[in-house]
Design a protein around this motif. Structure first.
Motif, PDB file in Angstrom:
ATOM      1  N   SER A  34      24.516  -8.456   1.170  1.00 39.01           N
ATOM      2  CA  SER A  34      24.542  -7.152   1.834  1.00 39.01           C
ATOM      3  C   SER A  34      24.962  -7.309   3.289  1.00 39.01           C
ATOM      4  O   SER A  34      24.938  -8.411   3.854  1.00 39.01           O
ATOM      5  N   GLU A  35      25.312  -6.204   3.910  1.00 38.61           N
ATOM      6  CA  GLU A  35      25.679  -6.234   5.324  1.00 38.61           C
ATOM      7  C   GLU A  35      24.487  -6.660   6.184  1.00 38.61           C
ATOM      8  O   GLU A  35      24.652  -7.388   7.174  1.00 38.61           O
ATOM      9  N   ASP A  36      23.299  -6.206   5.819  1.00 39.49           N
ATOM     10  CA  ASP A  36      22.100  -6.568   6.587  1.00 39.49           C
ATOM     11  C   ASP A  36      21.868  -8.079   6.542  1.00 39.49           C
ATOM     12  O   ASP A  36      21.531  -8.687   7.568  1.00 39.49           O
ATOM     13  N   TYR A  37      22.041  -8.670   5.365  1.00 34.34           N
ATOM     14  CA  TYR A  37      21.824 -10.117   5.274  1.00 34.34           C
ATOM     15  C   TYR A  37      22.929 -10.870   6.008  1.00 34.34           C
ATOM     16  O   TYR A  37      22.690 -11.932   6.588  1.00 34.34           O
ATOM     17  N   TYR A  38      24.135 -10.334   6.003  1.00 34.64           N
ATOM     18  CA  TYR A  38      25.241 -10.911   6.773  1.00 34.64           C
ATOM     19  C   TYR A  38      24.873 -10.970   8.257  1.00 34.64           C
ATOM     20  O   TYR A  38      25.072 -11.997   8.924  1.00 34.64           O
ATOM     21  N   ASN A  39      24.324  -9.879   8.788  1.00 35.71           N
ATOM     22  CA  ASN A  39      23.925  -9.847  10.195  1.00 35.71           C
ATOM     23  C   ASN A  39      22.802 -10.837  10.474  1.00 35.71           C
ATOM     24  O   ASN A  39      22.773 -11.483  11.530  1.00 35.71           O
ATOM     25  N   TYR A  40      21.872 -10.959   9.553  1.00 35.66           N
ATOM     26  CA  TYR A  40      20.768 -11.913   9.698  1.00 35.66           C
ATOM     27  C   TYR A  40      21.304 -13.345   9.717  1.00 35.66           C
ATOM     28  O   TYR A  40      20.905 -14.162  10.552  1.00 35.66           O
ATOM     29  N   LEU A  41      22.216 -13.659   8.804  1.00 42.30           N
ATOM     30  CA  LEU A  41      22.816 -14.995   8.750  1.00 42.30           C
ATOM     31  C   LEU A  41      23.583 -15.307  10.028  1.00 42.30           C
ATOM     32  O   LEU A  41      23.555 -16.444  10.513  1.00 42.30           O
TER      33      LEU A  41
END
Length: 280
Positions: free
Chosen positions: A221-228
């Motif tokens: 997801s985009e949220d997990y992309y930002n977290y990574l």
């Protein structure tokens, strides 16, 4: 004159011996927090029914007690689209298992953890992932004459996609991580490579024939992309005196009972493809 030297030597000796006192420094410690490792990764071509969630607690920096496993929690995941509930059974070692999970592309899933009187929650959507088109080796993309592994995949056109690409050399403890947004590769074949540059101080050796690299590509997801993105930036900046001071990363898990006591970790639901490559 000799008497003066003796006096000066005695004074210097007294100063040196007086510096051997042990000084106790109080190191500030933050509150103990729940750590949620909930990565429900569905490998293409499998049922994806067997999944594990790990719970532990954070510890003070100088704590020598290595057992931080959390037992006695209630853990479940719900498919928000059809209401199906998947119970994760306590294995009494900090892990919680299920053999009934049903992954469905495009569906939303919610995690619920009840532990020590607090209720924790998180929500993620399961995204598909492209197949790996090819895995080869070369010495062309990075430094000359250094072996590298090359991976490519076809990105679907007209769809906003985010990827997590992980290379794990079996000779190394830590993996190499890539977070990818298809903004500049939309609808095209996307090539990536991984090489290691020899560094004696860091105990890094170049790839050589016979070395094996495990490769995983996940749709995220985009949220997990930002977290990574934050995670990798902090990891790569560790030890750099000019990098920002690292801070505790906040994932998508929240504490519904006590919002000020948010847990560490992340709840992700992904589809993945994986393979391994042996250098020739």
């Amino acid at each position: 004159m000799k008497s003066i030297y003796k006096i000066l030597f005695s004074a210097l000796l007294l100063i040196c011996t007086s510096c051997t006192d042990v000084i106790d420094v109080d190191v500030p410690e933050g509150p103990i927090k729940l750590v949620i490792e909930a990565s429900l990764d569905w490998e293409k071509g499998t049922a994806g029914n067997e999944q594990t969630i790990k719970l532990s607690t954070s510890t003070p920096f100088f704590d020598k007690d290595g057992n931080t496993s959390v037992t006695g929690a209630v853990v479940q995941v719900t498919n928000d689209n059809d209401g199906t509930v998947f119970i994760f059974e306590d294995q009494n070692d900090g892990t919680y298992d299920t053999s009934s999970f049903i992954p469905i592309i495009g569906n939303s899933y919610s995690l619920e953890v009840i532990y020590d009187g607090d209720q924790y929650a998180a929500t993620e959507t399961l995204f598909s992932v492209s197949d790996i088109s090819s895995i080869t080796q070369s010495t062309e993309d990075g430094d000359d004459e250094v072996l590298e592994v090359n991976v490519s995949f076809q990105d679907p056109a007209g769809v906003e996609n985010y990827y997590f690409l992980r290379f794990q050399s079996r000779n190394d403890l830590l993996p190499e991580l890539f977070y990818i947004k298809d903004e500049f590769i939309d609808g095209n074949e996307a090539p990536f490579y991984y090489e290691k540059i020899e560094d004696e101080e860091e105990n890094i050796e170049e790839f050589k024939p016979g070395d094996i690299v495990d490769i995983a590509l996940l749709g995220i997801s985009e949220d997990y992309y930002n977290y990574l993105q934050l995670l990798v930036e902090q990891f790569e900046g560790a030890g750099d005196p000019f990098s920002p001071t690292p801070v505790a990363l906040v994932g998508n898990c929240i504490n519904l009972t006590d919002p000020d006591n948010a847990p560490y970790g992340y709840f992700r639901v992904t589809q993945k493809v994986q393979d391994s490559y042996t250098f020739e």
